[in-house]
Design a protein around this motif. Structure first.
Motif, PDB file in Angstrom:
ATOM      1  N   GLU A  25      51.280  33.090  55.212  1.00  0.00           N
ATOM      2  CA  GLU A  25      50.603  32.364  56.277  1.00  0.00           C
ATOM      3  C   GLU A  25      51.136  32.739  57.663  1.00  0.00           C
ATOM      4  N   GLY A  26      52.430  32.928  57.783  1.00  0.00           N
ATOM      5  CA  GLY A  26      53.020  33.288  59.075  1.00  0.00           C
ATOM      6  C   GLY A  26      52.517  34.619  59.591  1.00  0.00           C
ATOM      7  N   ASP A  27      52.315  35.594  58.685  1.00  0.00           N
ATOM      8  CA  ASP A  27      51.792  36.897  59.098  1.00  0.00           C
ATOM      9  C   ASP A  27      50.334  36.786  59.542  1.00  0.00           C
ATOM     10  N   ILE A  28      49.558  35.966  58.837  1.00  0.00           N
ATOM     11  CA  ILE A  28      48.164  35.732  59.236  1.00  0.00           C
ATOM     12  C   ILE A  28      48.130  35.108  60.626  1.00  0.00           C
ATOM     13  N   GLU A  29      48.941  34.076  60.830  1.00  0.00           N
ATOM     14  CA  GLU A  29      48.952  33.392  62.125  1.00  0.00           C
ATOM     15  C   GLU A  29      49.386  34.327  63.255  1.00  0.00           C
ATOM     16  N   ASP A  30      50.435  35.109  63.021  1.00  0.00           N
ATOM     17  CA  ASP A  30      50.895  36.053  64.049  1.00  0.00           C
ATOM     18  C   ASP A  30      49.792  37.045  64.422  1.00  0.00           C
ATOM     19  N   GLU A  31      49.055  37.525  63.416  1.00  0.00           N
ATOM     20  CA  GLU A  31      48.008  38.515  63.670  1.00  0.00           C
ATOM     21  C   GLU A  31      46.797  37.890  64.364  1.00  0.00           C
ATOM     22  N   ILE A  32      46.432  36.670  63.990  1.00  0.00           N
ATOM     23  CA  ILE A  32      45.336  35.984  64.695  1.00  0.00           C
ATOM     24  C   ILE A  32      45.674  35.894  66.180  1.00  0.00           C
ATOM     25  N   LYS A  33      46.862  35.406  66.464  1.00  0.00           N
ATOM     26  CA  LYS A  33      47.302  35.242  67.852  1.00  0.00           C
ATOM     27  C   LYS A  33      47.334  36.588  68.572  1.00  0.00           C
ATOM     28  N   ALA A  34      47.856  37.620  67.912  1.00  0.00           N
ATOM     29  CA  ALA A  34      47.950  38.948  68.536  1.00  0.00           C
ATOM     30  C   ALA A  34      46.574  39.531  68.840  1.00  0.00           C
ATOM     31  N   GLN A  35      45.612  39.359  67.940  1.00  0.00           N
ATOM     32  CA  GLN A  35      44.264  39.879  68.176  1.00  0.00           C
ATOM     33  C   GLN A  35      43.602  39.171  69.359  1.00  0.00           C
ATOM     34  N   ILE A  36      43.740  37.856  69.425  1.00  0.00           N
ATOM     35  CA  ILE A  36      43.157  37.101  70.539  1.00  0.00           C
ATOM     36  C   ILE A  36      43.808  37.509  71.856  1.00  0.00           C
ATOM     37  N   GLU A  37      45.121  37.574  71.855  1.00  0.00           N
ATOM     38  CA  GLU A  37      45.831  37.912  73.092  1.00  0.00           C
ATOM     39  C   GLU A  37      45.550  39.343  73.550  1.00  0.00           C
ATOM     40  N   LEU A  38      45.352  40.269  72.610  1.00  0.00           N
ATOM     41  CA  LEU A  38      45.007  41.636  72.993  1.00  0.00           C
ATOM     42  C   LEU A  38      43.617  41.676  73.642  1.00  0.00           C
ATOM     43  N   ALA A  39      42.689  40.900  73.122  1.00  0.00           N
ATOM     44  CA  ALA A  39      41.353  40.837  73.738  1.00  0.00           C
ATOM     45  C   ALA A  39      41.465  40.357  75.181  1.00  0.00           C
ATOM     46  N   PHE A  40      42.274  39.337  75.412  1.00  0.00           N
ATOM     47  CA  PHE A  40      42.476  38.841  76.778  1.00  0.00           C
ATOM     48  C   PHE A  40      43.193  39.877  77.643  1.00  0.00           C
ATOM     49  N   LYS A  41      44.158  40.569  77.062  1.00  0.00           N
ATOM     50  CA  LYS A  41      44.895  41.599  77.803  1.00  0.00           C
ATOM     51  C   LYS A  41      43.959  42.722  78.261  1.00  0.00           C
ATOM     52  N   TYR A  42      42.956  43.032  77.432  1.00  0.00           N
ATOM     53  CA  TYR A  42      41.949  44.027  77.804  1.00  0.00           C
ATOM     54  C   TYR A  42      41.006  43.507  78.890  1.00  0.00           C
ATOM     55  N   GLY A  43      41.117  42.224  79.212  1.00  0.00           N
ATOM     56  CA  GLY A  43      40.281  41.645  80.261  1.00  0.00           C
ATOM     57  C   GLY A  43      38.927  41.158  79.787  1.00  0.00           C
ATOM     58  N   LEU A  44      38.789  40.932  78.491  1.00  0.00           N
ATOM     59  CA  LEU A  44      37.513  40.472  77.947  1.00  0.00           C
ATOM     60  C   LEU A  44      37.350  38.968  78.114  1.00  0.00           C
ATOM     61  N   ALA A  45      36.150  38.557  78.442  1.00  0.00           N
ATOM     62  CA  ALA A  45      35.793  37.137  78.480  1.00  0.00           C
ATOM     63  C   ALA A  45      35.195  36.808  77.109  1.00  0.00           C
ATOM     64  N   VAL A  46      36.046  36.486  76.162  1.00  0.00           N
ATOM     65  CA  VAL A  46      35.626  36.264  74.776  1.00  0.00           C
ATOM     66  C   VAL A  46      34.733  35.024  74.703  1.00  0.00           C
ATOM     67  N   SER A  47      33.554  35.177  74.072  1.00  0.00           N
ATOM     68  CA  SER A  47      32.588  34.074  73.984  1.00  0.00           C
ATOM     69  C   SER A  47      32.735  33.252  72.715  1.00  0.00           C
ATOM     70  N   HIS A  48      33.272  33.861  71.653  1.00  0.00           N
ATOM     71  CA  HIS A  48      33.419  33.163  70.375  1.00  0.00           C
ATOM     72  C   HIS A  48      34.369  33.965  69.469  1.00  0.00           C
ATOM     73  N   ILE A  49      34.710  33.353  68.362  1.00  0.00           N
ATOM     74  CA  ILE A  49      35.504  34.034  67.329  1.00  0.00           C
ATOM     75  C   ILE A  49      34.728  33.962  66.027  1.00  0.00           C
ATOM     76  N   ASP A  50      34.809  35.028  65.242  1.00  0.00           N
ATOM     77  CA  ASP A  50      34.289  35.019  63.883  1.00  0.00           C
ATOM     78  C   ASP A  50      35.206  35.882  63.023  1.00  0.00           C
TER      79      ASP A  50
END
Length: 174
Positions: free
Chosen positions: A104-129
């Motif tokens: 579970e910890g690896d899943i959580e770390d990766e979820i957070k990392a994927q979201i934060e990378l999208a923001f780092k790229y400057g994307l205005a994320v509209s939703h998650i799937d």
């Protein structure tokens, strides 16, 4: 209540041909959004298009790499051994294997990392799937509470397929 039709294209960023198809669909006005696989090799091309065209882009949380000869893996940094990867550091090919092996910890770390990378790229994320439904719990082990935790943290809606809403109403109470 008004109803709206949202036509979403999955797997943006996976490869150049997928990107080209999705970009053409946006340009023709045939889709209203796309879901980006931030873990994939062609993500930069997709990100550049999203920033230039200012399109609705969701984050397609990715935890599987289903193609035999075309692979991708996690974006989380700083961990030597992840329970979400095979011997070569790629995501597992199947949802079943991910559910059996993932911590579970690896899943959580990766979820957070994927979201934060999208923001780092400057994307205005509209939703998650979720790519391939790998976090839904098809084999008895759901990771949706972790996903919903980050949806709430970042105030992002989660696109849940109708068949899950209809057949697994307990998901709505997570």
């Amino acid at each position: 209540m008004k109803k709206f039709l949202i036509i979403n294209a999955d797997d943006f960023g996976m490869c150049h041909s997928m990107n080209k198809a999705i970009m053409d669909l946006f340009d023709m006005g045939l889709i209203s959004s796309a879901s980006l696989m931030i873990t994939c090799p062609w993500v930069i091309e997709a990100v550049d298009f999203c920033k230039y065209k200012k399109v609705d882009i969701g984050l397609h949380l990715t935890f599987t790499s289903e193609w035999k000869n075309y692979k991708w893996g996690p974006v989380v940094k700083g961990k030597v051994k992840l329970s979400i990867t095979d011997t070569y550091g790629h995501f597992f090919e199947t949802v079943e294997e991910l559910e059996k092996r993932a911590e579970e910890g690896d899943i959580e770390d990766e979820i957070k990392a994927q979201i934060e990378l999208a923001f780092k790229y400057g994307l205005a994320v509209s939703h998650i799937d979720n790519h391939m439904g790998s976090l839904y719990g098809f084999y008895g082990r759901t990771f949706l509470p972790l996903v919903f935790k980050y949806c709430k943290k970042y105030n992002l809606p989660f696109r849940l397929p109708r068949y899950l809403k209809d057949n697994f109403p307990d998901f709505l109470s997570l």
